[in-house]
Motif scaffolding. Sequence first.
Motif, PDB file in Angstrom:
ATOM      1  N   ILE A   1       0.815   9.073  34.978  1.00 26.54           N
ATOM      2  CA  ILE A   1       0.032   8.843  33.830  1.00 26.54           C
ATOM      3  C   ILE A   1       0.004   9.302  32.634  1.00 26.54           C
ATOM      4  O   ILE A   1       0.577   9.172  31.408  1.00 26.54           O
TER       5      ILE A   1
ATOM      6  N   TYR B   1      -5.837  -0.370  26.110  1.00 28.54           N
ATOM      7  CA  TYR B   1      -5.700   0.882  26.852  1.00 28.54           C
ATOM      8  C   TYR B   1      -5.527   0.243  28.316  1.00 28.54           C
ATOM      9  O   TYR B   1      -4.947  -0.983  28.616  1.00 28.54           O
ATOM     10  N   ILE B   2      -5.593   0.994  29.640  1.00 25.82           N
ATOM     11  CA  ILE B   2      -5.015   0.980  30.568  1.00 25.82           C
ATOM     12  C   ILE B   2      -5.680   0.756  32.111  1.00 25.82           C
ATOM     13  O   ILE B   2      -6.585   1.859  31.750  1.00 25.82           O
TER      14      ILE B   2
ATOM     15  N   ASP C   1     -14.061   5.824  36.393  1.00 28.96           N
ATOM     16  CA  ASP C   1     -14.001   5.746  37.350  1.00 28.96           C
ATOM     17  C   ASP C   1     -15.221   5.908  38.424  1.00 28.96           C
ATOM     18  O   ASP C   1     -15.813   7.605  38.236  1.00 28.96           O
TER      19      ASP C   1
ATOM     20  N   LEU D   1       0.809   8.029  28.580  1.00 29.99           N
ATOM     21  CA  LEU D   1      -0.408   8.411  27.766  1.00 29.99           C
ATOM     22  C   LEU D   1       0.661   9.237  26.177  1.00 29.99           C
ATOM     23  O   LEU D   1       0.399   8.919  25.315  1.00 29.99           O
TER      24      LEU D   1
ATOM     25  N   ILE E   1      -9.563  10.492  31.335  1.00 28.35           N
ATOM     26  CA  ILE E   1      -9.717   9.661  32.218  1.00 28.35           C
ATOM     27  C   ILE E   1     -11.176   9.004  32.687  1.00 28.35           C
ATOM     28  O   ILE E   1     -11.576   8.332  32.364  1.00 28.35           O
TER      29      ILE E   1
ATOM     30  N   VAL F   1      -8.354   4.878  29.640  1.00 28.29           N
ATOM     31  CA  VAL F   1      -7.824   4.062  30.668  1.00 28.29           C
ATOM     32  C   VAL F   1      -9.421   4.538  32.077  1.00 28.29           C
ATOM     33  O   VAL F   1      -9.721   5.089  32.094  1.00 28.29           O
TER      34      VAL F   1
ATOM     35  N   CYS G   1      -5.814  -5.019  28.970  1.00 27.16           N
ATOM     36  CA  CYS G   1      -5.178  -4.054  28.955  1.00 27.16           C
ATOM     37  C   CYS G   1      -3.942  -4.020  28.555  1.00 27.16           C
ATOM     38  O   CYS G   1      -3.518  -5.743  27.949  1.00 27.16           O
TER      39      CYS G   1
ATOM     40  N   TRP H   1     -10.465   3.098  35.414  1.00 24.84           N
ATOM     41  CA  TRP H   1      -9.266   3.749  37.140  1.00 24.84           C
ATOM     42  C   TRP H   1     -10.588   2.743  37.636  1.00 24.84           C
ATOM     43  O   TRP H   1     -11.960   2.649  37.698  1.00 24.84           O
TER      44      TRP H   1
ATOM     45  N   ALA I   1      -5.927   1.529  36.274  1.00 20.50           N
ATOM     46  CA  ALA I   1      -5.392   2.345  36.571  1.00 20.50           C
ATOM     47  C   ALA I   1      -6.312   1.057  38.518  1.00 20.50           C
ATOM     48  O   ALA I   1      -7.633   1.826  37.942  1.00 20.50           O
TER      49      ALA I   1
END
Lengths: 243, 357
Positions: free
Chosen positions: B205, B116-117, B90, B209, B85, B54, B151, B56, B119
């Motif tokens: 989240i 992948y994500i 992040d 996941l 994360i 993830v 993504c 962020w 955020a």
Amino acid sequence: MSMQQDMSKELQMHAEPAVYVYEAPIRIWHWINAFAIFTLALTGYFIGQPPPSIPGEPTFTFLFGYIRFFHFAAGYILLIGFLFRVYWAFAGNHHARQIFLPQVWRKDFWEGVVHELKWYFFLAKEPKKYVGHNPLATLIMHIMFVWGTIFMIVTGLALYGEGTGMGTWQYDWFSSWVIPLFGQSMDVHTWHRVGMWWIIIFVIVHIYAAVREDIMSRQTIISSMISGWRNFRDPSRKPGDEI
Amino acid sequence: MQATETFYDVMRRQGISRRSFLKFCSLTAAAMGLGPQYASQIAHAMENKPRIPVLWLHGLECTCCTESFIRSAHPLAKDVILSMISLDYDDTIMAAAGHQAEEALKDVVENYKGNYIVAVEGNPPLNEDGMYCIVAGKPFTEQLRYATEHCKAIISWGSCASYGCVQAARPNPTRATPVHKVITDKPIIKVPGCPPIAEVMTAVITYMLTFDKLPALDRVGRPKMFYSQRIHDKCYRRPHFDAGQFVESFDDENARKGYCLYKVGCKGPTTYNACSTIRWNEGVSFPIQAGHGCIGCSEDAFWDKGSWYARLQDIKAFGAESNADTVGTAAAAAVGTAVAVHAAASVVKRVAQKKGE
Ligand code: HEM
Ligand code: SF4
Ligand code: SF4
């Protein structure tokens, strides 16, 4: 066939200068609808501006709940009445279609509108006589009433669906797309409220025009919506006669 | 970074016991409104699935989403997810900084293409080529475009990413723009709120996941499990609303009695969020419980609707302080006056006519 010939022909079928315009279902609908709108506007006003708080134990008090309940009940009466009214536009006589289909593609319709405007601005000496609504009235009914009512029903059901929740027809058919269309729920509330004022303005104009026409244009307007018959108090003139 | 590492591996490495892990799974299943049988499903997924990275990102924002997130009620939830994360990117909470951090981002984008994500907290301001928000020497818009290109899905955290929030308030000088208006070719899940509730964030989240898909969304793109009802639908002051018992002004007797805050502008009836059920700060309270109306922070344009203390919203087109009723009464009064004048003129005309006859 022009609108006016149409009407003259209809007149010839009666010896008296009176025409059966509003069939019984239309008249019944009209008054039920008037009552529903009155209730909706009154309760709707209070939904946005609640009356002063009342004391007591909430378990035994349901004032605001009743205000909302009567709003919703009247809302459904308005809705069912309107659906019936649309059905009657097909099933009823040709006057029943008038407010749904103003004949905007016809030249004489617009000439009629202009003449009515002149009459209202005291520029024309006499109004033309029409068996149903005059063209100006038809246009205003169509824009303010028909579309106003559709707007109130659609936004009203969208608000109602918020309470009934996802998965209900009110939510799925209305709230789900109406709310994003306006932005968010608050915007729908605001426009629903603006819609109320739109309808109130229509009601003011509608009642005034009906009373005035009743007196000034020498044909029955108000009692026609009770009896169904339109009488022409001036037998020398027939509907559609040029003045 | 091992490609085969699972969530469970990460958790164990973080020193989390198996017992705590299973508790976390049950809690998450409950938070998401799933039945107890889903707890084992979540556990199974976490034990066997490779961890999804993830990223962020932070755009134009105040970091209240992160602040909320790290206050999640169940410490485990946030620890687990946070550590998962922060392994990636992040900028508020990761250990890496500077070039090292940007490397981490690049690493995920290049090695996990399509898997992948992202955020996003905050949004990209588009005016002046995005100069109002610079990350690592470049406009945030560029980072956002770069990071989201490959993504799998985007989470729009908070009202900033979802709707624009206060930095997008009229006249929006920086042209702060919600993520879905900039990135249009990716699935986006909106988690609005200013900030969103911590438990909502962790649950969303975790759902993504573990189940490897987006939770069910409403038409606006919000997860149905948390945004399908209004504050008003579950508000504990609702009986006073139905009874017609309202706080008339702050600090009056009715306020002390805990009556409904509708008349002092509560936006609960028009706000979709889970505050009245999940509440805030480990379920301690929420604004209405503290005696202040909901301000509608999870709704689009809540910042531009006029006073938070008025029930009717402003209609900007007619100038400040005008609402549906002021506009409506003015219009109705104008029409009413016109009608009265017209009626008077009609009488005059008629009298004149009568005389003429
Ligand atoms: C002529 C027709 C109508 C008028 C004049 C009217 C008027 C109003 C007004 C003024 C409000 C308050 C808006 C606000 O300030 O939040 C309201 C709310 C509402 N109306 Fe209507 N309405 C009409 C038709 C309908 C219909 C057909 C329905 C459908 C059932 C409906 C359902 C609602 C609902 C659900 C609310 C929100 C109630 C709440 O927030 O507690 N309305 N209406
Ligand atoms: S306080 Fe707000 S959310 Fe609660 S019942 Fe009153 S209006 Fe609804
Ligand atoms: S109660 Fe309303 S304003 Fe407060 S956090 Fe919840 S949604 Fe936002």
